[in-house]
Design a protein around this motif. Sequence first.
Motif, PDB file in Angstrom:
ATOM      1  N   VAL A   1     -45.359  75.155  26.965  1.00 17.14           N
ATOM      2  CA  VAL A   1     -46.672  74.929  27.551  1.00 17.14           C
ATOM      3  C   VAL A   1     -47.371  76.279  27.735  1.00 17.14           C
ATOM      4  O   VAL A   1     -46.727  77.306  27.983  1.00 17.14           O
ATOM      5  N   VAL A   2     -48.701  76.308  27.563  1.00 14.71           N
ATOM      6  CA  VAL A   2     -49.442  77.553  27.755  1.00 14.71           C
ATOM      7  C   VAL A   2     -49.504  77.897  29.246  1.00 14.71           C
ATOM      8  O   VAL A   2     -49.462  77.011  30.113  1.00 14.71           O
ATOM      9  N   ARG A   3     -49.603  79.199  29.550  1.00 13.36           N
ATOM     10  CA  ARG A   3     -49.610  79.632  30.956  1.00 13.36           C
ATOM     11  C   ARG A   3     -50.882  79.162  31.661  1.00 13.36           C
ATOM     12  O   ARG A   3     -50.850  78.699  32.790  1.00 13.36           O
ATOM     13  N   ASP A   4     -52.012  79.296  30.979  1.00  9.13           N
ATOM     14  CA  ASP A   4     -53.289  78.851  31.567  1.00  9.13           C
ATOM     15  C   ASP A   4     -53.729  77.572  30.868  1.00  9.13           C
ATOM     16  O   ASP A   4     -54.257  77.606  29.756  1.00  9.13           O
ATOM     17  N   GLU A   5     -53.495  76.440  31.524  1.00  5.96           N
ATOM     18  CA  GLU A   5     -53.813  75.136  30.922  1.00  5.96           C
ATOM     19  C   GLU A   5     -55.257  74.716  31.139  1.00  5.96           C
ATOM     20  O   GLU A   5     -55.736  73.784  30.497  1.00  5.96           O
ATOM     21  N   GLY A   6     -55.939  75.386  32.048  1.00  3.34           N
ATOM     22  CA  GLY A   6     -57.323  75.029  32.306  1.00  3.34           C
ATOM     23  C   GLY A   6     -57.440  73.770  33.147  1.00  3.34           C
ATOM     24  O   GLY A   6     -56.488  73.337  33.815  1.00  3.34           O
ATOM     25  N   GLN A   7     -58.625  73.169  33.133  1.00  5.87           N
ATOM     26  CA  GLN A   7     -58.921  72.005  33.984  1.00  5.87           C
ATOM     27  C   GLN A   7     -58.125  70.769  33.555  1.00  5.87           C
ATOM     28  O   GLN A   7     -58.080  70.422  32.377  1.00  5.87           O
ATOM     29  N   GLY A   8     -57.473  70.156  34.536  1.00  2.00           N
ATOM     30  CA  GLY A   8     -56.783  68.898  34.263  1.00  2.00           C
ATOM     31  C   GLY A   8     -57.738  67.722  34.321  1.00  2.00           C
ATOM     32  O   GLY A   8     -58.635  67.664  35.166  1.00  2.00           O
TER      33      GLY A   8
END
Length: 504
Positions: free
Chosen positions: A438-445
């Motif tokens: 998984v990417v470290r910064d997933e952004g808005q859920g």
Amino acid sequence: VNEQAAVWSESSSQWMKGGASNTPKPEITCELGVPVFLRSHRGKYLQDLSGSVQFSDGGSARQAWVLSDAGCGKTFITSQQQLALKSSNGNVVLGPGNSETGRWWIRDAGDGRVFITYPGDQKNLRQLAPDEWKQLSDQSGVLEFSSNSQGWEIWEIVKEDGSPACSFPAEVNSSGISSYEAFDSVISWIQQQYKGLKQIIVAGNSAGGQIVQRWSVLSPEGQYGMTRDGVALMFVVGAPGSYAYLDEQRPSETCSPDIDTGPEHRCASFEIPQAGNRRRGTHVAKTCNGKWDTYADGLDGLENPPAEPQSKAEERLRVLNAYLRQTTNIEVDFRSLIVERYQTKDVRVLIGTRDTTSCNVGACSGSCAAMTTGSNRLQRALNFRSYLEHLYPNYSLPIGLFDAGHDHRESFGSGSFAHWAFVEDRSVKWDYHVHDHVVRDEGQGLAGFVDRFYSLCECKSLCNDEPKCNSFAYEPQWGKCYLKAKCVSASEPLVATSSFLTYY
């Protein structure tokens, strides 16, 4: 998948047409020395009419026969007039006394039915190749030999009360592996072997089409038009003899007249068969003695198979029950899940506009359950389309029509199949990239789906349906799915300790 496919046999190192084997099914046992009745695929009864072999409609006109031991697993078949059924110069005749030309092998044809096979000059039929076998066949009222082992060659041997006169071995599948599990494994293997695969098309015609249609109903593959690993999957069902329906409803009687109703045929009325109703003037109740929905004509029996199978049909239900429990992770109520997911699968039908020979004369399954769905292959295909559109609002089953009869070459050579298989590209909207973690910064859920196991294709579909979704995090072991708004790049920092994967 086609009924004419060639299959390689490692044991004999030769090609065998139709995948047949010289190894016979386990022997069946029929009652000897008691009156029995021989009923053909048309529901007609064999009779001895003054030394000539004829057929009757049943009732008081039907005549009993007696089976007796002919040695080496063979059987003599004798009429009430004490004449034995025999072969003479390639014809089926009646003659006095038992002799080598009157020794028959009664073979298992499945579902409590049999083939009645003449061994020719060989004392052991199992030494002959399958295409050399001669079966008794009701050819529209004429008793003849046939080298086929299909609909017209199928018989029932019953006692006075209609119960089977032969017992069939359970032929228990000791591996517990269903043919559908084998199909699933092929799909998985293909994706492992060919990493760049964009789409898979599984096509079958006639008996092969019947296999593909039933597999499309029960398999977990194909949901939302995808394999469980996210590759586009299409089922192409070519002219099957029968269809597995998803609930107890069937086309009303007015939708299935025993005539050619043409390629524009539609059915607007579906109902649950009721006891006492009659179909098309026959003497068979629409409920088929309560078995019109039994698998594989429907789904009945899959949820609660007998604990100790007493027949091959019951053993098949046991194996399929185990298959469904394994692939759905539920113990009961398979039907609701099957119905829910089937509408998301990419199923298509190929059928010839002249594939209209009546199933009552052996062109396709003439069983009571199959006859509740239509009277010929074209009519059954069009009734099934109307049925799915009745079952699922706003659903449309793609049907490819071509100007021919029951011909697999015309089917796979049709414009519809060529377009589906080689022109239409269904893979683009599913073509996600994936990071190893998984990417470290997933952004808005945007949304999370964790109430049950969600397949990868379901998660992709959920993201496709959400306008703001540009990526998602997926946990493959537990089927957890989280939709994200962020547009992820290929160079994003990752969380190496996470079991989630980011798709973008």
